[in-house]
Design a protein around this motif. Structure first.
Motif, PDB file in Angstrom:
ATOM      1  N   LEU B  10      73.217   3.270  -8.988  1.00 20.21           N
ATOM      2  CA  LEU B  10      72.454   3.634  -7.792  1.00 20.21           C
ATOM      3  C   LEU B  10      72.406   2.500  -6.783  1.00 20.21           C
ATOM      4  O   LEU B  10      72.614   2.719  -5.581  1.00 20.21           O
ATOM      5  N   ALA B  11      72.107   1.298  -7.282  1.00 16.47           N
ATOM      6  CA  ALA B  11      72.019   0.159  -6.375  1.00 16.47           C
ATOM      7  C   ALA B  11      73.369  -0.062  -5.706  1.00 16.47           C
ATOM      8  O   ALA B  11      73.451  -0.282  -4.495  1.00 16.47           O
ATOM      9  N   ASP B  14      73.943   2.394  -2.903  1.00  9.15           N
ATOM     10  CA  ASP B  14      73.228   2.036  -1.673  1.00  9.15           C
ATOM     11  C   ASP B  14      73.913   0.891  -0.949  1.00  9.15           C
ATOM     12  O   ASP B  14      74.071   0.913   0.270  1.00  9.15           O
ATOM     13  N   THR B  80      66.418   3.111   4.783  1.00 14.70           N
ATOM     14  CA  THR B  80      67.145   3.469   3.556  1.00 14.70           C
ATOM     15  C   THR B  80      66.667   4.812   3.022  1.00 14.70           C
ATOM     16  O   THR B  80      67.468   5.633   2.579  1.00 14.70           O
ATOM     17  N   PHE B  81      65.350   5.009   3.043  1.00  8.68           N
ATOM     18  CA  PHE B  81      64.852   6.263   2.498  1.00  8.68           C
ATOM     19  C   PHE B  81      65.081   7.424   3.454  1.00  8.68           C
ATOM     20  O   PHE B  81      65.282   8.560   3.025  1.00  8.68           O
ATOM     21  N   GLU B  84      68.412   8.983   2.801  1.00  6.79           N
ATOM     22  CA  GLU B  84      68.402   9.935   1.695  1.00  6.79           C
ATOM     23  C   GLU B  84      67.807  11.271   2.130  1.00  6.79           C
ATOM     24  O   GLU B  84      68.251  12.338   1.709  1.00  6.79           O
ATOM     25  N   MET B  90      68.080  12.883  -1.690  1.00  6.62           N
ATOM     26  CA  MET B  90      66.983  12.485  -2.574  1.00  6.62           C
ATOM     27  C   MET B  90      66.742  13.578  -3.612  1.00  6.62           C
ATOM     28  O   MET B  90      66.497  13.296  -4.777  1.00  6.62           O
ATOM     29  N   ILE B 103      65.927   5.580 -10.929  1.00  8.85           N
ATOM     30  CA  ILE B 103      66.095   5.835  -9.502  1.00  8.85           C
ATOM     31  C   ILE B 103      65.309   4.809  -8.706  1.00  8.85           C
ATOM     32  O   ILE B 103      65.808   4.208  -7.750  1.00  8.85           O
ATOM     33  N   LYS B 107      66.899   1.900  -6.240  1.00  6.26           N
ATOM     34  CA  LYS B 107      66.522   1.784  -4.828  1.00  6.26           C
ATOM     35  C   LYS B 107      66.001   0.380  -4.521  1.00  6.26           C
ATOM     36  O   LYS B 107      66.353  -0.222  -3.515  1.00  6.26           O
ATOM     37  N   SER B 157      59.493  -0.088  -2.200  1.00  2.00           N
ATOM     38  CA  SER B 157      60.230   1.115  -2.595  1.00  2.00           C
ATOM     39  C   SER B 157      59.286   2.202  -3.096  1.00  2.00           C
ATOM     40  O   SER B 157      59.508   3.385  -2.838  1.00  2.00           O
ATOM     41  N   ALA B 161      59.177   5.648  -1.010  1.00  2.00           N
ATOM     42  CA  ALA B 161      59.584   6.881  -1.692  1.00  2.00           C
ATOM     43  C   ALA B 161      58.471   7.917  -1.651  1.00  2.00           C
ATOM     44  O   ALA B 161      58.713   9.103  -1.449  1.00  2.00           O
TER      45      ALA B 161
END
Lengths: 228, 231
Positions: B10-11, B14, B80-81, B84, B90, B103, B107, B157, B161
């Protein structure tokens, strides 16, 4: 809920009489403080109990938030919300009385001392909580619950991080060294404020629940086609 | 092992998305630089040296570094969010069989790397503009930067989120985030200031404080994230 009404009135009456009695205790029985404080020291009997109640309210909010996230029961959410509101009120009293007291005691309205800073930050966090509840939209309860938990965890960290700044706030162990009648007045005040805190909390929780029920009634009425 | 693999995937996703457009890192870095500049202009004073012009006190620089990081980091978090959210990915992430903790950590690692890039620009910039002795103790500086940025990425984060579905998330993110970040902010600034004045035992105390903060909030975040992300 109706059954609780006499209890509420009783507690309110107790607080009323009690607060009147503390006025007597504070101004006539407890001795005058040493120079340079004199009468200014009297604010201490309200400042300290309110600070205790601020912490009690934030911790109540945090614990209720944990319960809410785990069990997803609305009643815990009501408790957390009510506690946050009460925390905002007590926080405001603590800050205002603190500023008023600081001027004669330290000759400054505000200093960045550990306790002042932590009280201010707690109060700000609870304001943030209220803002989230009001403007967060869908799912704001859960977001607010997260904030409530983080706020509770944050208390010792904020305190520790600001403690190393040079502090001139009277330390916690000044309380036992007070004159015995001063101490009596303080603890009486703390006790009364605790009752007052519980009363406010209960009333807000009930109001919250009534609001929820009303909202459900409206939904049901809409479903049944009673409204357009 | 699987868990770490998920976090890494995941990282890396991104970071790769970001590397291709470089949108967030460029805007964040520019913004952070601008914040530093504005602060320098706000606190200009005349140099006491005979032929000195206008300067800014080096003792103010720790505050500026971390304010710049905090502000630009908040921009990065929202962006960043938002990415998604705009692409609807997301939901995909939440539906995937990965544990939610993975997750979250994925992130957070992504944000962590982006903020580090910003730091890599801000720190030399501050050292230049303020004539601040930031690089005298490289190891302490590295530890401070890593521990401080990590805490920011973790707590940030969680809240970013959570606010994903909220209408007024741009304003609410700083509102909820900053009060919680204050201990981190104080520790990072104090750590940087003591490092500049050379009292290293205090610096290491603040670094340990930052690590404790990171640890406490990692635990809290891992526990709450599961319950908080709404989709």
């Amino acid at each position: 809920m109706k059954k609780a009404v006499p209890l509420y009135i009783g507690t309110a009456a107790l607080c009323m009489v009690g607060f009147a009695y503390t006025l007597y205790q504070i101004f006539y029985v407890a001795p005058l403080a040493q120079a340079p404080l004199y009468y200014n020291q009297k604010i201490f009997y309200y400042h300290v109990p309110c600070a205790f109640m601020l912490f009690a309210a934030v911790i109540t909010c945090g614990i209720a938030s944990i319960k809410y996230l785990r069990k997803r029961e609305e009643r815990w959410d009501d408790v957390a919300f009510a506690a946050a509101e009460v925390a905002v009120m007590f926080g405001l009293i603590v800050l205002v009385t603190g500023v008023l007291w600081a001027k004669p005691a330290w000759d400054k309205w505000w200093v960045w001392d550990a306790r002042l800073t932590s009280a201010l930050l707690l109060w700000m966090t609870m304001l943030a909580y209220m803002l989230v509840r009001k403007y967060g939209g869908a799912g704001a309860e859960r977001l607010a619950a997260g904030l409530g938990i983080f706020a509770m965890i944050n208390i010792p960290l904020v305190y520790a991080s600001t403690r190393l700044w040079k502090t001139n706030h009277p330390s916690a162990n000044t309380v036992p060294s007070l004159d015995s009648s001063m101490r009596a007045a303080l603890w009486l005040s703390v006790l009364l404020f605790t009752f007052f805190f519980i009363l406010l909390l209960r009333l807000r929780i009930d109001a919250q629940r009534a609001e929820r029920r009303l909202y459900r009634c409206r939904e049901m009425a809409l479903d049944a086609g009673l409204f357009e | 092992m699987d868990f770490l693999q998920h976090v890494k995937t995941l990282a890396w996703k991104d970071i790769r998305v970001e590397f291709r457009s470089r949108e967030i890192v460029y805007t964040m870095t520019f913004f952070a630089g601008m914040v530093v500049l504005l602060f320098s202009f706000a606190f200009l004073r005349e140099s006491s040296a005979a032929n000195g012009g206008m300067i800014t006190d080096a003792s103010l620089s720790p505050g500026f570094i971390w304010v710049a990081v905090l502000f630009s980091g908040t921009l990065g978090l929202s962006r960043t969010f938002d990415r998604e959210r705009e692409t609807g990915t997301m939901r995909g992430l939440l539906l995937s069989p990965m544990p939610r903790a993975a997750i979250f950590l994925g992130k957070a690692v992504g944000i962590f790397v982006m903020v580090l890039v910003v730091q890599a620009v801000v720190l030399p910039l501050v050292a230049l503009f303020f004539d601040a002795p930031l690089f005298d103790h490289p190891l302490a500086l590295l530890c401070l930067t890593l521990a401080g940025t990590l805490g920011f990425a973790l707590v940030g984060s969680v809240f970013a989120a959570m606010l994903l579905k909220s209408g007024s998330r741009e304003v609410l993110l700083p509102v909820v985030l900053y009060p919680i970040l204050v201990p981190l902010f104080i520790a990072a600034i104090k750590g940087t200031a003591t490092m500049m004045s050379g009292s290293m035992s205090e610096t290491w105390f603040w670094i340990r404080f930052l690590l404790a903060y990171d640890l406490i909030f990692t635990v809290a975040a891992l526990w709450t994230f599961e319950h908080l992300v709404i989709e």
